[in-house]
Design a protein around this motif. Structure first.
Motif, PDB file in Angstrom:
ATOM      1  N   GLY A  92      35.897  39.007  39.336  1.00 39.14           N
ATOM      2  CA  GLY A  92      36.315  38.305  40.543  1.00 39.14           C
ATOM      3  C   GLY A  92      35.694  36.921  40.619  1.00 39.14           C
TER       4      GLY A  92
ATOM      5  N   THR B  55      41.808  44.253  48.250  1.00 38.07           N
ATOM      6  CA  THR B  55      40.472  43.691  48.018  1.00 38.07           C
ATOM      7  C   THR B  55      40.439  43.001  46.657  1.00 38.07           C
ATOM      8  OG1 THR B  55      39.617  45.670  46.925  1.00 38.07           O
ATOM      9  CG2 THR B  55      39.396  45.547  49.344  1.00 38.07           C
ATOM     10  N   GLU B  56      39.441  42.153  46.480  1.00 30.26           N
ATOM     11  CA  GLU B  56      39.312  41.447  45.204  1.00 30.26           C
ATOM     12  C   GLU B  56      39.020  42.425  44.064  1.00 30.26           C
ATOM     13  OE1 GLU B  56      36.693  37.843  43.300  1.00 30.26           O
ATOM     14  OE2 GLU B  56      37.237  37.715  45.417  1.00 30.26           O
TER      15      GLU B  56
ATOM     16  N   PRO C 261      37.367  34.908  36.214  1.00 37.79           N
ATOM     17  CA  PRO C 261      38.578  35.329  36.917  1.00 37.79           C
ATOM     18  C   PRO C 261      39.848  34.885  36.177  1.00 37.79           C
ATOM     19  CG  PRO C 261      37.575  33.486  38.057  1.00 37.79           C
ATOM     20  CD  PRO C 261      36.653  33.863  36.934  1.00 37.79           C
TER      21      PRO C 261
ATOM     22  N   ARG D 181      41.302  42.952  40.830  1.00 36.53           N
ATOM     23  CA  ARG D 181      40.739  42.783  39.485  1.00 36.53           C
ATOM     24  C   ARG D 181      41.158  43.944  38.589  1.00 36.53           C
ATOM     25  NH1 ARG D 181      35.469  42.839  40.618  1.00 36.53           N
ATOM     26  NH2 ARG D 181      35.430  45.067  40.365  1.00 36.53           N
TER      27      ARG D 181
ATOM     28  N   ILE E 234      45.187  38.799  48.509  1.00 35.61           N
ATOM     29  CA  ILE E 234      43.778  38.904  48.920  1.00 35.61           C
ATOM     30  C   ILE E 234      43.559  38.113  50.204  1.00 35.61           C
ATOM     31  CG2 ILE E 234      41.414  38.243  48.321  1.00 35.61           C
ATOM     32  CD1 ILE E 234      42.190  38.850  45.364  1.00 35.61           C
TER      33      ILE E 234
ATOM     34  N   ASP F 294      46.054  36.068  44.630  1.00 40.40           N
ATOM     35  CA  ASP F 294      45.243  35.320  45.593  1.00 40.40           C
ATOM     36  C   ASP F 294      45.856  35.366  46.987  1.00 40.40           C
ATOM     37  OD1 ASP F 294      43.437  34.641  43.607  1.00 40.40           O
ATOM     38  OD2 ASP F 294      44.446  32.747  43.145  1.00 40.40           O
TER      39      ASP F 294
END
Length: 191
Positions: free
Chosen positions: A173, A87-88, A146, A92, A81, A78
């Protein structure tokens, strides 16, 4: 270990018996029985190391992310990001590989009405879990979240859907899960 102790104990008893009779015995080297070594468990790859291996971040970015994690209490993913380092979607995929968890991209999913009926919207929002599909013949419910390893969410959802239903988790996500919940559960009207 026990066999090694019993060999040593027998040697001590034999030496004591011989000394009681007045005889001396030269100590003989005792070979320890061969104990097969357990295979060394490979330590799990840490998320930061996985991101470095994948070439998604630099070691400096990991260090900055770890400082941000200490400062804010966020999880490393987190924090990275939020800092804009990854990027998410990339996070992931990295998390999925690290956890050995299948991932899902919810933008390309068409919701299954039977799955939606199994999990109320309030529970989906509370646990950030989106019901992707339900197979009545096998009683398998696929959920995207998530946090697929959240034990409390898993227990609460399992209690709601019933013990006969098996739950299969997919990593998704957080923003994607909330968007899918909003899109497929619809909005409740109020006057």
């Amino acid at each position: 270990m026990q066999a090694k102790l019993s060999v040593v104990a027998l040697s001590v008893v034999a030496a004591f018996a011989l000394s009681a009779c007045g005889q001396k015995e030269e100590p003989k080297p005792v070979a320890a029985p061969a104990v097969p070594a357990a295979p060394a468990a490979k330590p799990p790859v840490r998320l930061g190391d996985r991101l470095l291996q994948m070439g998604l971040v630099s070691s400096d970015q990991i260090q900055i992310g770890l400082l941000e994690q200490k400062k804010t209490g966020k999880q490393l993913g987190d924090a990275l990001i939020a800092l804009g380092f990854v990027t998410e979607g990339a996070m992931r995929e990295a998390l999925g590989q690290t956890l050995g968890q299948q991932t899902i991209q919810l933008q390309s999913v068409l919701a299954d009405p039977e799955a939606l009926a199994r999990l109320p919207k309030a529970m989906a929002l509370r646990f950030q879990a989106f019901p992707v599909s339900y197979q009545p013949e096998t009683q398998k419910l696929v959920l995207a979240s998530p946090k697929p390893n959240d034990i409390i969410a898993g227990d609460q959802i399992r209690a709601h859907v019933g013990l006969g239903v098996s739950i299969e988790w997919r990593l998704a996500g957080a923003a994607d899960v909330l968007a899918a919940i909003d899109q497929f559960y619809g909005y409740e009207l109020s006057i």
